[in-house]
Design a protein around this motif. Structure first.
Motif, PDB file in Angstrom:
ATOM      1  N   LEU A 196       0.827  -1.205   0.000  1.00 12.64           N
ATOM      2  CA  LEU A 196       0.000   0.000   0.000  1.00 12.64           C
ATOM      3  C   LEU A 196       0.863   1.258   0.000  1.00 12.64           C
ATOM      4  O   LEU A 196       0.607   2.194  -0.755  1.00 12.64           O
ATOM      5  CB  LEU A 196      -0.957   0.011   1.194  1.00 12.64           C
ATOM      6  N   ALA A 197       1.892   1.281   0.833  1.00 10.46           N
ATOM      7  CA  ALA A 197       2.771   2.457   0.876  1.00 10.46           C
ATOM      8  C   ALA A 197       3.439   2.682  -0.476  1.00 10.46           C
ATOM      9  O   ALA A 197       3.492   3.817  -0.966  1.00 10.46           O
ATOM     10  CB  ALA A 197       3.822   2.292   1.966  1.00 10.46           C
ATOM     11  N   GLY A 198       3.945   1.614  -1.088  1.00 15.08           N
ATOM     12  CA  GLY A 198       4.575   1.734  -2.405  1.00 15.08           C
ATOM     13  C   GLY A 198       3.617   2.280  -3.444  1.00 15.08           C
ATOM     14  O   GLY A 198       3.969   3.136  -4.251  1.00 15.08           O
ATOM     15  N   PHE A 199       2.381   1.807  -3.425  1.00 14.84           N
ATOM     16  CA  PHE A 199       1.359   2.299  -4.343  1.00 14.84           C
ATOM     17  C   PHE A 199       1.119   3.794  -4.144  1.00 14.84           C
ATOM     18  O   PHE A 199       1.109   4.564  -5.098  1.00 14.84           O
ATOM     19  CB  PHE A 199       0.056   1.516  -4.144  1.00 14.84           C
ATOM     20  N   MET A 200       0.922   4.190  -2.881  1.00 18.94           N
ATOM     21  CA  MET A 200       0.639   5.603  -2.587  1.00 18.94           C
ATOM     22  C   MET A 200       1.815   6.503  -2.937  1.00 18.94           C
ATOM     23  O   MET A 200       1.635   7.604  -3.449  1.00 18.94           O
ATOM     24  CB  MET A 200       0.235   5.759  -1.125  1.00 18.94           C
ATOM     25  N   ILE A 201       3.025   6.037  -2.669  1.00 17.76           N
ATOM     26  CA  ILE A 201       4.221   6.809  -3.014  1.00 17.76           C
ATOM     27  C   ILE A 201       4.293   7.011  -4.520  1.00 17.76           C
ATOM     28  O   ILE A 201       4.467   8.130  -5.013  1.00 17.76           O
ATOM     29  CB  ILE A 201       5.497   6.120  -2.479  1.00 17.76           C
ATOM     30  N   LYS A 202       4.143   5.927  -5.272  1.00 22.81           N
ATOM     31  CA  LYS A 202       4.245   6.022  -6.740  1.00 22.81           C
ATOM     32  C   LYS A 202       3.141   6.888  -7.330  1.00 22.81           C
ATOM     33  O   LYS A 202       3.370   7.603  -8.311  1.00 22.81           O
ATOM     34  CB  LYS A 202       4.229   4.625  -7.354  1.00 22.81           C
ATOM     35  N   GLN A 203       1.950   6.868  -6.745  1.00 16.38           N
ATOM     36  CA  GLN A 203       0.846   7.694  -7.235  1.00 16.38           C
ATOM     37  C   GLN A 203       1.100   9.192  -7.023  1.00 16.38           C
ATOM     38  O   GLN A 203       0.497  10.013  -7.710  1.00 16.38           O
ATOM     39  CB  GLN A 203      -0.464   7.295  -6.545  1.00 16.38           C
ATOM     40  N   ASN A 204       1.959   9.528  -6.083  1.00 20.52           N
ATOM     41  CA  ASN A 204       2.220  10.936  -5.761  1.00 20.52           C
ATOM     42  C   ASN A 204       3.632  11.389  -6.123  1.00 20.52           C
ATOM     43  O   ASN A 204       4.043  12.479  -5.758  1.00 20.52           O
ATOM     44  CB  ASN A 204       1.972  11.159  -4.267  1.00 20.52           C
ATOM     45  N   ALA A 205       4.373  10.559  -6.838  1.00 15.80           N
ATOM     46  CA  ALA A 205       5.785  10.852  -7.139  1.00 15.80           C
ATOM     47  C   ALA A 205       5.942  11.864  -8.267  1.00 15.80           C
ATOM     48  O   ALA A 205       5.310  11.755  -9.310  1.00 15.80           O
ATOM     49  CB  ALA A 205       6.512   9.566  -7.500  1.00 15.80           C
TER      50      ALA A 205
END
Length: 181
Positions: free
Chosen positions: A160-169
């Motif tokens: 989940l953290a990886g997904f959220m990070i990539k969505q906001n990168a």
């Protein structure tokens, strides 16, 4: 109707401008060297490994315009399975921060920063400890994010953290090191 060459060139330069700036975003470390073997200080203490389990110092510069916060991840690219193995996830690092010092995972993070549960099952840094006889690559990434804070709980986990990070990168800067036992 064909576009004039100067208009085509200027459109191309405008399209490439963010990419050129993103290439300036870099991470450096006196503890982690690109392509080199990680020192025992940064290796897990436990599960058959005898390291010190200390998070390394990471310094970064030239983030993309519009950066409002940073995230730091350490990911094992060679772990079995499709998702690799998350060793460290830190989010909500203030935009004015440009380094995490040696050992930051043990109480040295900037105010507001949040460590997410790694694949060892706890929030914080968990150093490399591949199976015996295997050489693994570890990607230390600093992410420039377009949001001040990710709305995520420390128990969320790497997927989940990886997904959220990539969505906001907005951009990322990486160092890849290796370790074998």
């Amino acid at each position: 109707m064909e576009m004039p060459h100067c208009l085509v060139l200027s459109s191309l330069l405008l399209a490439l401008a963010p990419l050129a700036h993103a290439a300036d975003f870099v991470v450096e470390s006196p503890d982690v060297r690109e392509g080199e073997v990680l020192a025992p200080a940064f290796v897990l203490k436990g599960a058959g490994c005898n390291g010190s389990n200390t998070s390394p110092r990471l310094d970064w510069k030239n983030p993309p315009a519009g950066t409002r916060s940073f995230a730091v991840t350490v990911h094992d690219l060679d772990a079995p399975g499709d998702a690799g193995f998350w060793h460290w996830l830190v989010v909500n690092i203030p935009a004015k921060t440009y380094l995490l010092d040696h050992g930051a995972s043990n109480g040295g993070l900037p105010a507001g920063a949040l460590q997410i549960r790694n694949d060892y099952g706890r929030a914080g840094y968990g150093g490399p400890c591949p199976p015996p006889g295997q050489l693994h690559r570890y990607e230390f990434t600093v992410w420039a994010l377009k949001t001040d804070k990710l709305k995520i709980e420390t128990s969320a986990g790497g997927a989940l953290a990886g997904f959220m990070i990539k969505q906001n990168a907005l951009g990322q800067a990486k160092l890849t090191a290796k370790y074998e036992r």
